[in-house]
Design a protein around this motif. Structure first.
Motif, PDB file in Angstrom:
ATOM      1  N   GLY A   1      38.649  40.752  35.432  1.00 21.20           N
ATOM      2  CA  GLY A   1      39.834  40.043  34.945  1.00 21.20           C
ATOM      3  C   GLY A   1      40.815  39.763  36.073  1.00 21.20           C
ATOM      4  N   CYS A   2      40.839  40.625  37.095  1.00 28.77           N
ATOM      5  CA  CYS A   2      41.700  40.382  38.259  1.00 28.77           C
ATOM      6  C   CYS A   2      41.256  39.118  38.991  1.00 28.77           C
ATOM      7  CB  CYS A   2      41.650  41.568  39.215  1.00 28.77           C
ATOM      8  SG  CYS A   2      42.186  43.127  38.492  1.00 28.77           S
ATOM      9  N   LEU A   3      39.947  38.912  39.057  1.00 32.35           N
ATOM     10  CA  LEU A   3      39.424  37.707  39.691  1.00 32.35           C
ATOM     11  C   LEU A   3      39.802  36.483  38.857  1.00 32.35           C
ATOM     12  CD1 LEU A   3      35.886  38.993  40.735  1.00 32.35           C
ATOM     13  CD2 LEU A   3      38.095  39.292  41.887  1.00 32.35           C
ATOM     14  N   THR A   4      39.774  36.635  37.522  1.00 31.98           N
ATOM     15  CA  THR A   4      40.195  35.550  36.638  1.00 31.98           C
ATOM     16  C   THR A   4      41.618  35.131  36.973  1.00 31.98           C
ATOM     17  OG1 THR A   4      38.745  36.330  34.856  1.00 31.98           O
ATOM     18  CG2 THR A   4      40.572  34.880  34.223  1.00 31.98           C
ATOM     19  N   VAL A   5      42.505  36.109  37.157  1.00 37.05           N
ATOM     20  CA  VAL A   5      43.902  35.803  37.484  1.00 37.05           C
ATOM     21  C   VAL A   5      43.984  35.071  38.820  1.00 37.05           C
ATOM     22  CG1 VAL A   5      46.147  36.815  38.052  1.00 37.05           C
ATOM     23  CG2 VAL A   5      44.842  37.677  36.082  1.00 37.05           C
ATOM     24  N   ALA A   6      43.247  35.524  39.823  1.00 36.22           N
ATOM     25  CA  ALA A   6      43.277  34.874  41.140  1.00 36.22           C
ATOM     26  C   ALA A   6      42.729  33.452  41.060  1.00 36.22           C
ATOM     27  CB  ALA A   6      42.495  35.697  42.160  1.00 36.22           C
ATOM     28  N   PHE A   7      41.600  33.259  40.340  1.00 42.06           N
ATOM     29  CA  PHE A   7      41.050  31.913  40.166  1.00 42.06           C
ATOM     30  C   PHE A   7      42.038  31.025  39.413  1.00 42.06           C
ATOM     31  CE2 PHE A   7      36.662  33.983  40.362  1.00 42.06           C
ATOM     32  CZ  PHE A   7      36.336  33.452  41.598  1.00 42.06           C
ATOM     33  N   TRP A   8      42.665  31.566  38.351  1.00 40.26           N
ATOM     34  CA  TRP A   8      43.633  30.790  37.565  1.00 40.26           C
ATOM     35  C   TRP A   8      44.805  30.347  38.449  1.00 40.26           C
ATOM     36  CZ3 TRP A   8      48.798  31.523  36.474  1.00 40.26           C
ATOM     37  CH2 TRP A   8      49.350  30.621  35.554  1.00 40.26           C
ATOM     38  N   ALA A   9      45.377  31.289  39.198  1.00 38.64           N
ATOM     39  CA  ALA A   9      46.558  30.981  40.021  1.00 38.64           C
ATOM     40  C   ALA A   9      46.235  29.967  41.121  1.00 38.64           C
ATOM     41  CB  ALA A   9      47.114  32.266  40.634  1.00 38.64           C
ATOM     42  N   ALA A  10      44.987  29.919  41.556  1.00 37.82           N
ATOM     43  CA  ALA A  10      44.595  28.948  42.583  1.00 37.82           C
ATOM     44  C   ALA A  10      44.471  27.533  42.008  1.00 37.82           C
ATOM     45  CB  ALA A  10      43.271  29.364  43.222  1.00 37.82           C
ATOM     46  N   ARG A  11      44.315  27.416  40.671  1.00 40.30           N
ATOM     47  CA  ARG A  11      44.072  26.109  40.042  1.00 40.30           C
ATOM     48  C   ARG A  11      45.190  25.628  39.126  1.00 40.30           C
ATOM     49  NH1 ARG A  11      38.203  27.728  37.593  1.00 40.30           N
ATOM     50  NH2 ARG A  11      37.342  28.517  39.525  1.00 40.30           N
ATOM     51  N   HIS A  12      46.000  26.558  38.622  1.00 40.65           N
ATOM     52  CA  HIS A  12      46.948  26.219  37.569  1.00 40.65           C
ATOM     53  C   HIS A  12      48.330  26.811  37.852  1.00 40.65           C
ATOM     54  CE1 HIS A  12      43.658  24.876  34.986  1.00 40.65           C
ATOM     55  NE2 HIS A  12      43.032  26.010  35.236  1.00 40.65           N
ATOM     56  N   THR A  13      49.288  26.353  37.072  1.00 43.38           N
ATOM     57  CA  THR A  13      50.603  26.983  37.027  1.00 43.38           C
ATOM     58  C   THR A  13      50.941  27.191  35.561  1.00 43.38           C
ATOM     59  OG1 THR A  13      51.751  24.869  36.970  1.00 43.38           O
ATOM     60  CG2 THR A  13      51.412  25.880  39.140  1.00 43.38           C
ATOM     61  N   GLY A  14      51.907  28.016  35.332  1.00 42.80           N
ATOM     62  CA  GLY A  14      52.338  28.296  33.969  1.00 42.80           C
ATOM     63  C   GLY A  14      53.363  29.402  33.994  1.00 42.80           C
ATOM     64  N   PRO A  15      53.921  29.713  32.844  1.00 41.01           N
ATOM     65  CA  PRO A  15      54.984  30.718  32.796  1.00 41.01           C
ATOM     66  C   PRO A  15      54.458  32.148  32.939  1.00 41.01           C
ATOM     67  CG  PRO A  15      54.501  29.921  30.586  1.00 41.01           C
ATOM     68  CD  PRO A  15      53.664  29.113  31.531  1.00 41.01           C
ATOM     69  N   VAL A  16      54.205  32.539  34.185  1.00 38.56           N
ATOM     70  CA  VAL A  16      53.763  33.906  34.488  1.00 38.56           C
ATOM     71  C   VAL A  16      54.831  34.552  35.357  1.00 38.56           C
ATOM     72  CG1 VAL A  16      52.032  35.318  35.662  1.00 38.56           C
ATOM     73  CG2 VAL A  16      51.312  33.362  34.276  1.00 38.56           C
ATOM     74  N   ALA A  17      55.321  35.705  34.922  1.00 37.18           N
ATOM     75  CA  ALA A  17      56.362  36.419  35.657  1.00 37.18           C
ATOM     76  C   ALA A  17      55.783  37.421  36.647  1.00 37.18           C
ATOM     77  CB  ALA A  17      57.288  37.144  34.673  1.00 37.18           C
ATOM     78  N   ALA A  18      54.634  38.019  36.281  1.00 35.01           N
ATOM     79  CA  ALA A  18      54.084  39.083  37.119  1.00 35.01           C
ATOM     80  C   ALA A  18      52.661  39.401  36.662  1.00 35.01           C
ATOM     81  CB  ALA A  18      54.952  40.342  37.020  1.00 35.01           C
ATOM     82  N   ALA A  19      51.966  40.205  37.471  1.00 34.18           N
ATOM     83  CA  ALA A  19      50.607  40.620  37.111  1.00 34.18           C
ATOM     84  C   ALA A  19      50.349  42.038  37.586  1.00 34.18           C
ATOM     85  CB  ALA A  19      49.576  39.678  37.703  1.00 34.18           C
ATOM     86  N   LEU A  20      49.701  42.803  36.730  1.00 36.21           N
ATOM     87  CA  LEU A  20      49.191  44.136  37.053  1.00 36.21           C
ATOM     88  C   LEU A  20      47.682  43.977  37.174  1.00 36.21           C
ATOM     89  CD1 LEU A  20      49.771  47.171  37.423  1.00 36.21           C
ATOM     90  CD2 LEU A  20      49.482  47.419  34.939  1.00 36.21           C
ATOM     91  N   LEU A  21      47.162  44.141  38.390  1.00 40.99           N
ATOM     92  CA  LEU A  21      45.758  43.865  38.699  1.00 40.99           C
ATOM     93  C   LEU A  21      45.058  45.195  38.978  1.00 40.99           C
ATOM     94  CD1 LEU A  21      46.622  40.882  41.040  1.00 40.99           C
ATOM     95  CD2 LEU A  21      45.860  40.747  38.651  1.00 40.99           C
ATOM     96  N   VAL A  22      44.306  45.655  38.004  1.00 40.45           N
ATOM     97  CA  VAL A  22      43.760  47.011  38.026  1.00 40.45           C
ATOM     98  C   VAL A  22      42.300  47.001  38.471  1.00 40.45           C
ATOM     99  CG1 VAL A  22      43.370  49.082  36.645  1.00 40.45           C
ATOM    100  CG2 VAL A  22      45.350  47.617  36.161  1.00 40.45           C
ATOM    101  N   THR A  23      42.034  47.648  39.571  1.00 35.80           N
ATOM    102  CA  THR A  23      40.710  47.826  40.176  1.00 35.80           C
ATOM    103  C   THR A  23      39.883  46.544  40.266  1.00 35.80           C
ATOM    104  OG1 THR A  23      39.688  48.607  38.098  1.00 35.80           O
ATOM    105  CG2 THR A  23      40.583  50.295  39.586  1.00 35.80           C
ATOM    106  N   PRO A  24      40.381  45.534  41.019  1.00 33.45           N
ATOM    107  CA  PRO A  24      39.581  44.315  41.199  1.00 33.45           C
ATOM    108  C   PRO A  24      38.289  44.638  41.952  1.00 33.45           C
ATOM    109  CG  PRO A  24      41.459  44.316  42.684  1.00 33.45           C
ATOM    110  CD  PRO A  24      41.619  45.502  41.777  1.00 33.45           C
ATOM    111  N   PRO A  25      37.168  44.105  41.488  1.00 30.75           N
ATOM    112  CA  PRO A  25      35.901  44.374  42.182  1.00 30.75           C
ATOM    113  C   PRO A  25      35.685  43.410  43.345  1.00 30.75           C
ATOM    114  CG  PRO A  25      35.472  43.060  40.243  1.00 30.75           C
ATOM    115  CD  PRO A  25      36.967  43.341  40.258  1.00 30.75           C
ATOM    116  N   GLN A  26      34.988  43.873  44.333  1.00 26.57           N
ATOM    117  CA  GLN A  26      34.609  43.020  45.461  1.00 26.57           C
ATOM    118  C   GLN A  26      33.245  42.431  45.123  1.00 26.57           C
ATOM    119  OE1 GLN A  26      36.419  42.171  48.206  1.00 26.57           O
ATOM    120  NE2 GLN A  26      34.760  40.753  48.559  1.00 26.57           N
TER     121      GLN A  26
END
Length: 172
Positions: A68-93
């Motif tokens: 899900g952390c990768l989802t957030v990174a992919f989303w932020a690279a392609r989109h914008t929207g009302p996001v204030a912050a993110a808690l990114l827990v144990t992103p996998p490599q």
């Protein structure tokens, strides 16, 4: 209190998983997309997150675990929207899903890393935090911070989420 969107990874969290507990206990905590389990399809996950983020003008705090952390990174690279912050827990490599975006996220974020995560090293957590412009929170030796490693309740995560939702510092 800001709305909170849970961004699942590739697995289907067990009922005792901390994400499931947070969704049950707090009506302001909702799933960006209900977890379906494997396989993880990045484009589908990003589309579901985008729909959830843009469904409301109220800023959201994203809480992502694992892929899900990768989802957030992919989303932020392609989109914008009302996001204030993110808690990114144990992103996998995991490069199997394509090159993981390594640019600063356009919102405040905290990467939570574990000293003995089977999917990412401490150095890789440090790289994620640096590249995404995030604070790094060392959770200690807690595995992948999932049900299999005993998380169920996660009071430290609740404190981090509360700080992000209130716009406060994550350090006491």
């Amino acid at each position: 209190m800001t709305r909170c969107l849970l961004v699942p990874g590739r697995g289907n969290p067990l009922p005792q998983h901390w994400m499931r507990q947070w969704a049950r206990e707090d009506p302001a905590v909702r799933w960006a997309a209900e977890p379906t389990g494997p396989p993880y399809v990045p484009d589908e996950a990003v589309a579901a997150l985008h729909a959830a983020v843009t469904a409301d003008d109220e800023p959201a705090v994203l809480v992502a675990h694992s892929a899900g952390c990768l989802t957030v990174a992919f989303w932020a690279a392609r989109h914008t929207g009302p996001v204030a912050a993110a808690l990114l827990v144990t992103p996998p490599q995991v490069e199997a899903f394509g090159a993981i975006p390594r640019t600063p996220l356009p919102f405040r974020s905290i990467v939570v890393g574990s000293r003995n995560d089977p999917y990412t090293t401490v150095e890789q957590f440090e790289d994620f935090a640096r590249d995404w412009g995030a604070e790094l929170h060392d959770a200690g030796a807690v595995g992948h911070l999932d049900s299999a490693t005993g998380f169920g309740p996660w009071p430290d995560g609740e404190r981090l989420l509360s700080a992000l939702r209130l716009g406060q510092s994550s350090t006491p």
